[in-house]
Design an enzyme around this catalytic site. Sequence first.
Site, mmCIF file in Angstrom:
data_model
loop_
_atom_site.group_PDB
_atom_site.id
_atom_site.type_symbol
_atom_site.label_atom_id
_atom_site.label_comp_id
_atom_site.label_asym_id
_atom_site.label_seq_id
_atom_site.Cartn_x
_atom_site.Cartn_y
_atom_site.Cartn_z
ATOM 1 N N GLY A 1 0.833 -1.207 0.000
ATOM 2 C CA GLY A 1 0.000 0.000 0.000
ATOM 3 C C GLY A 1 0.863 1.251 0.000
ATOM 4 N N ASP B 1 -7.086 -0.362 5.944
ATOM 5 C CA ASP B 1 -8.149 0.491 5.412
ATOM 6 C C ASP B 1 -9.015 1.034 6.538
ATOM 7 O OD1 ASP B 1 -7.529 0.111 2.601
ATOM 8 O OD2 ASP B 1 -8.058 -1.972 2.986
ATOM 9 N N GLU C 1 -0.964 -10.777 2.861
ATOM 10 C CA GLU C 1 -0.742 -9.989 4.080
ATOM 11 C C GLU C 1 -1.059 -10.827 5.318
ATOM 12 O OE1 GLU C 1 -3.231 -6.574 3.353
ATOM 13 O OE2 GLU C 1 -1.746 -5.613 2.071
#
Length: 224
Positions: free
Chosen positions: A35, A90, A109
């Site tokens: 990310g 998120d 992940e």
Amino acid sequence: MTFSQQELKEQVAKAAVDYILPLLTPGSVVGVGTGSTADLFIDQLAKHKDAFRAAVASSERSAKRLTNHGIAVLDLNEVQTMPVYVDGADEINALLQMIKGGGGALTREKIVASVAERFVCIADESKVVAELGAFKLPIEVLPMALQSVSRQVAKLGGQAQLRQGFTTDNGNPILDVAGFSVADARSLECQINDIPGVVCCGFFAKSPATVALIATQEGVKTLT
Ligand code: ABF
């Protein structure tokens, strides 16, 4: 002076490196997430290459960035343990439970995080929520199970939508699911995991973060 979201991400990336350096030895392997915040963490980590041996990446994207910095990237099968896994989120709540997978790397992940002794979540304050679920829950699914998983998810109260034009590093599609009532993320994570055809769901509630470093306008705060 008000910091931009980008500046907050840079601050937390630096704070993450300061946080993990005392946990590392020259033989350590560092677990690295995916990310925009994880990208900035990789850039900061690259300034301390002597402090650790190598990294394991949760995506091809992060592996490439690490390699470009001259950091050795190992296959997870070569690694038995890591002192730390560092990644963004998120959404994150006060229990340090997260929704992850907006970037589509949720399965790797979760796997890499499971091998690490600690999960350090790095995020700016926009990711902190009272209750998980405003962000659509990503679910990686085997292609043949897209419709059957969508129907099972509907029974749990969610509306699944196929993420268009996207395939994970594992070659699978992702369903983004809206509408869940997430009072008990741990229980919902287990129920979704039990649906045949689900590879991985984006709740990280059964195994939440160990610590969260949250960049705010007043500085980086540590949540445990
Ligand atoms: C990964 O990157 C995810 O699981 C999450 O989807 C995302 C957060 O991205 P960013 O740091 O770009 O906001 O950690």
